[in-house]
Write a protein that holds these residues in place. Sequence first.
Motif, short mmCIF file in Angstrom:
data_model
loop_
_atom_site.label_atom_id
_atom_site.label_comp_id
_atom_site.label_asym_id
_atom_site.label_seq_id
_atom_site.Cartn_x
_atom_site.Cartn_y
_atom_site.Cartn_z
N SER A 57 -42.88 49.92 3.37
CA SER A 57 -42.46 50.09 1.98
C SER A 57 -43.50 50.84 1.17
N PHE A 58 -44.75 50.84 1.63
CA PHE A 58 -45.79 51.60 0.94
C PHE A 58 -45.91 53.03 1.47
N LEU A 103 -32.64 44.64 19.09
CA LEU A 103 -31.70 45.01 18.03
C LEU A 103 -31.82 44.09 16.81
N PRO A 104 -31.70 42.77 16.96
CA PRO A 104 -31.86 41.92 15.77
C PRO A 104 -33.29 41.90 15.24
N ALA A 105 -34.28 42.15 16.12
CA ALA A 105 -35.68 42.16 15.66
C ALA A 105 -35.92 43.29 14.66
N ILE A 106 -35.14 44.37 14.77
CA ILE A 106 -35.25 45.46 13.80
C ILE A 106 -34.93 44.96 12.40
N VAL A 107 -34.05 43.98 12.31
CA VAL A 107 -33.68 43.43 11.01
C VAL A 107 -34.87 42.74 10.36
N ASN A 108 -35.74 42.09 11.14
CA ASN A 108 -36.96 41.52 10.57
C ASN A 108 -37.79 42.59 9.89
N VAL A 109 -37.87 43.76 10.52
CA VAL A 109 -38.61 44.88 9.93
C VAL A 109 -37.93 45.34 8.65
N LEU A 110 -36.60 45.49 8.69
CA LEU A 110 -35.86 45.96 7.53
C LEU A 110 -36.00 45.01 6.35
N TYR A 111 -35.91 43.70 6.60
CA TYR A 111 -36.06 42.74 5.51
C TYR A 111 -37.49 42.72 4.99
N GLY A 112 -38.47 42.95 5.87
CA GLY A 112 -39.85 43.07 5.41
C GLY A 112 -40.02 44.26 4.51
N TYR A 113 -39.36 45.36 4.85
CA TYR A 113 -39.39 46.56 4.01
C TYR A 113 -38.75 46.27 2.65
N LEU A 114 -37.59 45.64 2.66
CA LEU A 114 -36.90 45.35 1.40
C LEU A 114 -37.72 44.42 0.52
N ALA A 115 -38.39 43.44 1.14
CA ALA A 115 -39.23 42.53 0.37
C ALA A 115 -40.40 43.27 -0.26
N GLY A 116 -41.06 44.12 0.53
CA GLY A 116 -42.17 44.90 -0.01
C GLY A 116 -41.75 45.83 -1.12
N LYS A 117 -40.61 46.47 -0.95
CA LYS A 117 -40.09 47.37 -1.98
C LYS A 117 -39.74 46.61 -3.25
N PHE A 118 -39.12 45.45 -3.08
CA PHE A 118 -38.75 44.63 -4.23
C PHE A 118 -39.99 44.20 -5.02
N ILE A 119 -41.03 43.77 -4.31
CA ILE A 119 -42.26 43.33 -4.98
C ILE A 119 -42.91 44.48 -5.74
N GLN A 120 -42.90 45.67 -5.15
CA GLN A 120 -43.48 46.82 -5.84
C GLN A 120 -42.69 47.19 -7.09
N GLU A 121 -41.38 47.08 -7.01
CA GLU A 121 -40.54 47.46 -8.15
C GLU A 121 -40.62 46.43 -9.28
#
Length: 383
Positions: A66-67, A210-228
């Motif tokens: 996200s950074f 395949l589902p482990a990629i979702v852990n990465v995606l949710y980590g990205y969304l969380a980081g982006k949300f915190i920055q915003e």
Amino acid sequence: MTDILQKRFLSLDVLRGMTICFMIIVNTGAPGVQAYPPLEHAHWFGFTPTDLVFPTFMFVVGNAMSFSMPKYIERGPAIFWQKVIKRTVIIFLLGYLMYWFPFFDFTDSGQFYWKPFSHTRIMGVLQRIALGYFFGSIIVYYLSTRAVILLSALMLLGYWALLYLFGDPHAPLSMTGNAVLRLDRFLFGDNHLYHGEGIPFDPEGVLSTLPAIVNVLYGYLAGKFIQEKGKSYETIARLMIWGSLLVFVALFWNLSFPIAKKLWTSPFVLYTVGLDLLILGVLMYVLEVRTDVLDRPGMQRLIYFFLVFGRNPLFLYLVSELLITVLWMIPVGDNDLPQWVSDHIFQKIATGAFGGLLYSLSYMLICWLIGLWLDRRRIYIRV
């Protein structure tokens, strides 16, 4: 407050460091000693605190994305693909070579031989991180936030369907009848799989990535949300609400599709992401909002302890895995060095699981000292 702790989002850095710290502890148990149950993975279905470590690693990979992603977007697709492919290949190869290391062995009669490629493990922890980073990067680069959320849901539901469609009709979620094992055997054969489960089965298989990629995606969304949204009570509250909701959905889903780390089931993803959001919310409250906590005696040292791991995470993880392999090669009497140290030092201090815990903590501190040496010299090894 010291310059060391003046971070924009200290909580994300501390979470990354905590993840590496506990990953080293649970991966280097004392040889021949039964560990405390919370420090072992669930045998198949179920969940232990140890099962949270690896998915959190995937989550913090998404946080870091996200950074970095805005920089890639600014520099264009060519730079994006160059950076992502290069990093993916390097991390994957490091993981592959780590399992092959030390590349040689000795027969029972003492004869030297090179370990053959035909018996090396293909998939693994770093390989899953590499693939999660690769596909996660592509998804967040080309899709909107709403599309990422929708695709994540489809991936979790699709994985659920795949396990039941292509697994053993009578036992689609068993260790011997699951679709993850079937695909890995088809792609690699038994000799290239992990053999630590009693049968050839890789808990970091291709399909379960395949589902482990979702852990990465949710980590990205969380980081982006915190920055915003920034450091605020509202941000923390929303993280805690979403974390609690995901945990509830995971536990409800668990009634029909069990939580299982070794299959990386869809409810396992939601459960671990939910817990990560809750932990992140607590860290944000303590470190970002209640900044007076940082002025309490010893708090800055405790935070810096985890930051040391967080500043060279992949490198220190590699060091922890390779160093213990080297130590196993050092004979001491009839045992190797780790066995001798465990039996003659830590089991003398405290027998059983507690002595084993002291052994693991001591090894983690050795890795931390390596990280401290690097940090003091401002050496940060990036891939």
